[in-house]
Design a protein around this motif. Structure first.
Motif, PDB file in Angstrom:
ATOM      1  N   GLU A 230      39.210  21.254  36.413  1.00 16.81           N
ATOM      2  CA  GLU A 230      38.775  21.885  37.788  1.00 16.81           C
ATOM      3  C   GLU A 230      38.150  23.556  37.385  1.00 16.81           C
ATOM      4  N   VAL A 231      38.817  24.310  35.859  1.00 21.64           N
ATOM      5  CA  VAL A 231      38.046  25.596  35.637  1.00 21.64           C
ATOM      6  C   VAL A 231      36.364  25.541  35.274  1.00 21.64           C
ATOM      7  N   ASP A 232      36.452  24.015  34.130  1.00 19.06           N
ATOM      8  CA  ASP A 232      34.765  24.461  34.114  1.00 19.06           C
ATOM      9  C   ASP A 232      33.672  23.745  35.281  1.00 19.06           C
ATOM     10  N   GLU A 233      34.414  23.374  36.341  1.00 16.74           N
ATOM     11  CA  GLU A 233      33.889  23.191  36.719  1.00 16.74           C
ATOM     12  C   GLU A 233      33.343  24.172  37.775  1.00 16.74           C
ATOM     13  N   VAL A 234      34.443  24.811  38.564  1.00 18.16           N
ATOM     14  CA  VAL A 234      33.990  25.351  39.032  1.00 18.16           C
ATOM     15  C   VAL A 234      33.609  26.901  38.685  1.00 18.16           C
ATOM     16  N   ARG A 235      33.619  27.417  37.165  1.00 21.45           N
ATOM     17  CA  ARG A 235      32.260  28.350  36.571  1.00 21.45           C
ATOM     18  C   ARG A 235      31.129  27.712  35.583  1.00 21.45           C
ATOM     19  N   SER A 236      30.808  25.966  36.858  1.00 26.45           N
ATOM     20  CA  SER A 236      29.383  26.231  36.717  1.00 26.45           C
ATOM     21  C   SER A 236      29.085  26.618  37.342  1.00 26.45           C
ATOM     22  N   VAL A 237      29.942  26.976  39.256  1.00 23.61           N
ATOM     23  CA  VAL A 237      28.757  27.280  39.892  1.00 23.61           C
ATOM     24  C   VAL A 237      28.295  28.344  40.427  1.00 23.61           C
ATOM     25  N   ALA A 238      30.335  28.544  40.178  1.00 22.57           N
ATOM     26  CA  ALA A 238      30.853  29.835  40.302  1.00 22.57           C
ATOM     27  C   ALA A 238      30.883  30.964  39.469  1.00 22.57           C
ATOM     28  N   VAL A 239      31.063  32.502  40.265  1.00 25.14           N
ATOM     29  CA  VAL A 239      31.541  33.122  39.666  1.00 25.14           C
ATOM     30  C   VAL A 239      32.770  33.954  39.628  1.00 25.14           C
ATOM     31  N   PHE A 240      33.984  34.051  39.586  1.00 30.42           N
ATOM     32  CA  PHE A 240      35.446  34.190  39.839  1.00 30.42           C
ATOM     33  C   PHE A 240      35.945  35.913  39.440  1.00 30.42           C
ATOM     34  N   SER A 241      36.255  36.812  40.459  1.00 27.15           N
ATOM     35  CA  SER A 241      36.638  37.916  39.841  1.00 27.15           C
ATOM     36  C   SER A 241      37.682  38.260  41.010  1.00 27.15           C
ATOM     37  N   ARG A 242      39.228  39.121  40.207  1.00 33.58           N
ATOM     38  CA  ARG A 242      40.369  39.982  41.200  1.00 33.58           C
ATOM     39  C   ARG A 242      39.009  41.872  41.027  1.00 33.58           C
ATOM     40  N   GLY A 243      39.985  41.787  42.138  1.00 34.93           N
ATOM     41  CA  GLY A 243      39.541  42.870  43.189  1.00 34.93           C
ATOM     42  C   GLY A 243      40.556  43.268  44.000  1.00 34.93           C
ATOM     43  N   LYS A 244      39.270  44.556  44.737  1.00 36.49           N
ATOM     44  CA  LYS A 244      40.328  45.127  46.374  1.00 36.49           C
ATOM     45  C   LYS A 244      39.565  44.671  47.737  1.00 36.49           C
ATOM     46  N   VAL A 245      40.059  45.271  48.443  1.00 36.99           N
ATOM     47  CA  VAL A 245      39.264  44.619  49.781  1.00 36.99           C
ATOM     48  C   VAL A 245      39.828  46.353  50.981  1.00 36.99           C
ATOM     49  N   ALA A 246      39.251  47.076  51.055  1.00 36.44           N
ATOM     50  CA  ALA A 246      39.092  47.908  51.886  1.00 36.44           C
ATOM     51  C   ALA A 246      40.204  47.203  53.739  1.00 36.44           C
ATOM     52  N   GLY A 247      41.722  47.719  53.725  1.00 34.89           N
ATOM     53  CA  GLY A 247      42.035  47.205  55.082  1.00 34.89           C
ATOM     54  C   GLY A 247      42.079  47.820  56.078  1.00 34.89           C
ATOM     55  N   ALA A 248      42.721  48.251  57.544  1.00 32.76           N
ATOM     56  CA  ALA A 248      42.832  48.871  57.995  1.00 32.76           C
ATOM     57  C   ALA A 248      43.472  49.781  57.279  1.00 32.76           C
ATOM     58  N   GLU A 249      43.081  51.247  57.656  1.00 33.35           N
ATOM     59  CA  GLU A 249      43.520  52.343  57.465  1.00 33.35           C
ATOM     60  C   GLU A 249      43.363  52.710  56.498  1.00 33.35           C
ATOM     61  N   GLY A 250      42.413  52.178  55.385  1.00 36.82           N
ATOM     62  CA  GLY A 250      42.520  52.719  53.941  1.00 36.82           C
ATOM     63  C   GLY A 250      43.248  52.108  53.287  1.00 36.82           C
ATOM     64  N   ASP A 251      44.229  51.567  53.796  1.00 34.53           N
ATOM     65  CA  ASP A 251      45.045  50.138  52.566  1.00 34.53           C
ATOM     66  C   ASP A 251      43.983  49.505  51.788  1.00 34.53           C
ATOM     67  N   MET A 252      44.472  49.366  50.692  1.00 35.88           N
ATOM     68  CA  MET A 252      43.741  48.792  49.511  1.00 35.88           C
ATOM     69  C   MET A 252      44.354  47.190  49.282  1.00 35.88           C
ATOM     70  N   LEU A 253      43.766  46.207  49.457  1.00 34.08           N
ATOM     71  CA  LEU A 253      44.153  45.055  49.314  1.00 34.08           C
ATOM     72  C   LEU A 253      44.181  43.909  48.253  1.00 34.08           C
ATOM     73  N   ASP A 254      45.087  43.592  47.843  1.00 34.88           N
ATOM     74  CA  ASP A 254      44.843  43.196  46.467  1.00 34.88           C
ATOM     75  C   ASP A 254      44.205  41.671  46.933  1.00 34.88           C
ATOM     76  N   ALA A 255      43.067  41.044  46.063  1.00 33.99           N
ATOM     77  CA  ALA A 255      42.321  39.939  46.349  1.00 33.99           C
ATOM     78  C   ALA A 255      41.424  40.013  45.149  1.00 33.99           C
ATOM     79  N   ALA A 256      40.521  38.114  45.240  1.00 30.23           N
ATOM     80  CA  ALA A 256      40.507  37.605  43.769  1.00 30.23           C
ATOM     81  C   ALA A 256      39.014  37.075  44.928  1.00 30.23           C
ATOM     82  N   LEU A 257      38.219  37.058  44.578  1.00 31.37           N
ATOM     83  CA  LEU A 257      36.749  36.379  44.945  1.00 31.37           C
ATOM     84  C   LEU A 257      35.792  34.979  44.290  1.00 31.37           C
ATOM     85  N   TRP A 258      36.358  34.567  44.475  1.00 35.52           N
ATOM     86  CA  TRP A 258      34.997  33.100  43.994  1.00 35.52           C
ATOM     87  C   TRP A 258      33.668  33.161  44.790  1.00 35.52           C
TER      88      TRP A 258
END
Length: 547
Positions: free
Chosen positions: A49-77
């Motif tokens: 699964e790791v090999d397959e997805v890394r061949s077609v997508a980039v994975f990264s962790r980060g933050k999303v700016a939620g309501a009232e400025g609160d930062m939400l922990d997130a991951a993006l494929w």
């Protein structure tokens, strides 16, 4: 001689996690491999699964700016290339794992052609803010998460899906009702009417609320959330809690989902102890757009758990098929398979039906008789007393959530019906079945009783009893009356929780009514008596849905 009430058993222990099967260390290693490409130590399936997805997508962790400025922990494929693609947003379940619970499934969606954003809901895991329980801030967070994903997609976004398990499923439905960009929803182990889930037939679900609090012991609850949970446990401000729950109930916003004909896929467990199935079925039956529901053996999140672990799982397979059809336009047959798929207890047969109402082909009525029989004809003039304050072997389950895993494994709880004291419980039994009885749908109970004191409650259990007296739980429901005058006749008309159950030939159905269960609040006075009866004008009966 009046029996001496036994000491009340302790309430079911609140689980520290609603996801006891998930391994944070293993999921963390999988995510680390997604980032680095180093799959050392992973199982072969995870390596692929790791090999397959890394061949077609980039994975990264980060933050999303939620309501009232609160930062939400997130991951993006994020898939590479400029081709158009659908996207999926996944709000996290009610767990300190946050978005990590979705790591494997989000990877599988990304490999199938989706951009995916999974995020930890506010107040949980690494996300800022306080737990709002699918309130306005959570809905706003969902839309902000979608903004974040769309802005970072390398190619044009075609259609948008929201998927959640448990807590994330309620948020997904509510975001879809408020954000017109959402094209389809997958809601696993979800709720439709949160007020009904907390106050089924006016009965407070104490074990469910304790379980939610126990599983959120490290979360940051908002003052309002803490106050509402405390009020449910203490029996305060019921109307205020119901108003709070109404705004957080997808059922309250169903007109918008229907106006846009949003396709919704539900999955639920028959013996769900957090969000009982009937309130979700109420939501399901009112939806007018494309819809499907899978009802399975087990308890909250149990039927879909193997998929979250990365193992083959039919519920997650259908979730992928649902989005493939409604977001990618694939003609994969799921639209022609009927709206309902029921897993039968305990043979695990899967039965598709075109609609929920077609699940029941006819209704068979049995009457509660003074002889203790479930009889074909009504009988008036009898009474059956139930002493309050005493528990019996008839209980909902031994524990919230975890008891469902034993059911899935084919080891449902056995009830010793011979140990049920007929002085503290009213019991009626049908004649042994001469052929398999196929219960399909929602059993309904009408029963009349007299309570000498203001405030009364009981729990009704329908059991499948073998010739040796051991039984398994088919279904149940609680009932509470807080309005009737003392010593008045109270007529209770209640739906037991929906079921798909095969009662083998030679077994008999048994209806047990007792006055308390540690899963629920007890409105009775200790040593009070509930006197059940069957007036001639309004006979007591049990309606069995047959398929």
């Amino acid at each position: 001689m009046t029996p001496t009430p036994a000491p009340r058993p302790a309430a079911p222990a609140a689980p520290r996690s609603l996801y006891p099967e998930l391994d944070a260390t293993a999921l963390g290693a999988f995510v680390t491999a997604l980032e680095s490409g180093d799959t050392t130590g992973l199982a072969p399936a995870r390596v692929a699964e790791v090999d397959e997805v890394r061949s077609v997508a980039v994975f990264s962790r980060g933050k999303v700016a939620g309501a009232e400025g609160d930062m939400l922990d997130a991951a993006l494929w994020r898939r590479t290339g400029a081709a158009p693609r659908p996207v999926v947003v996944m709000p996290s379940p009610w767990t300190d794992l946050g978005w990590l619970a979705y790591a494997v499934q989000a990877t599988l969606f990304a490999a199938r052609g989706y951009d995916v954003l999974a995020y930890s809901t506010r107040g949980f895991a690494g996300s800022e803010g306080r737990v709002d329980v699918a309130g306005p801030l959570d809905v706003a967070d969902g839309s902000r998460a979608l903004d974040h994903l769309v802005e970072r997609s390398a190619g044009p976004v075609t259609k948008i899906g929201f998927l959640g398990d448990s807590y994330g499923s309620g948020i997904s439905q509510l975001v879809a009702a408020h954000d017109t960009r959402v094209d389809a929803v997958v809601a696993l182990s979800t709720w439709g009417d949160l007020g009904e889930a907390f106050y089924e037939n006016s009965t407070r679900h104490l074990a469910a609320v304790r379980a939610l609090l126990g599983a959120a012991s490290k979360a940051r609850l908002s003052p309002q959330t803490q106050s509402v949970f405390d009020n449910v446990l203490a029996g305060r401000d019921v109307l205020g809690t119901l108003r709070w729950a109404e705004a957080r109930s997808p059922f309250s916003h169903i007109k918008e989902l229907n106006r846009r004909q949003v396709p919704v896929y539900f999955a639920h467990a028959w013996h769900e102890t957090l969000f009982p199935a009937n309130q979700t079925l109420k939501m399901f039956n009112e939806l007018t757009g494309p819809k499907r529901i899978a009802l399975s053996i087990g308890d909250h999140s149990g039927p879909e758990m193997t998929g979250m672990l990365g193992l083959p799982n039919r519920i997650w397979t259908d979730a992928h098929r649902w989005f493939d059809h409604h977001l990618k336009g694939l003609d994969n047959g799921i639209a022609d398979e009927g709206q309902v798929l029921g897993e039968v207890m305990w043979n695990k047969t899967l039965e598709p039906r075109p609609t929920w109402h077609s699940f029941t082909e006819r209704v068979h009525r049995l009457h509660l008789a003074g002889s203790g029989e479930l009889a074909p004809e009504p009988e008036a003039g009898w009474t059956a007393g139930v002493l309050c304050g005493v528990d019996t072997p008839a209980t909902v389950a031994d524990a919230v959530v975890t008891g469902g895993y034993a059911e899935i494994a084919g080891r449902p709880k056995a009830y010793p019906t011979g140990d049920i004291d007929r002085a503290v419980a009213a019991v009626w039994a049908a004649a042994p079945a001469d052929h398999t009885t196929r219960l399909r749908g929602t059993p309904r109970l009408r029963v009349t009783y007299r309570a000498a004191n203001p405030g009364s409650a009981f729990v009704a259990y329908l059991l499948d009893t073998a010739p040796d007296g051991t039984a398994h739980l088919v279904t149940h429901a609680p009932y509470t009356d807080l309005d009737s005058a003392p010593d008045s006749l109270i007529s209770a008309d209640i739906d037991l929780q929906a079921t798909a159950y095969d009662v083998p030939a030679g077994h008999r159905l048994m209806l047990v009514i007792d006055a308390r269960d540690p899963f629920y609040a007890d409105a009775n006075l200790p040593r009070a008596t509930l006197s059940f009866t069957s007036p001639e004008a309004t006979p007591s009966y049990l309606d069995l849905p047959l398929g």
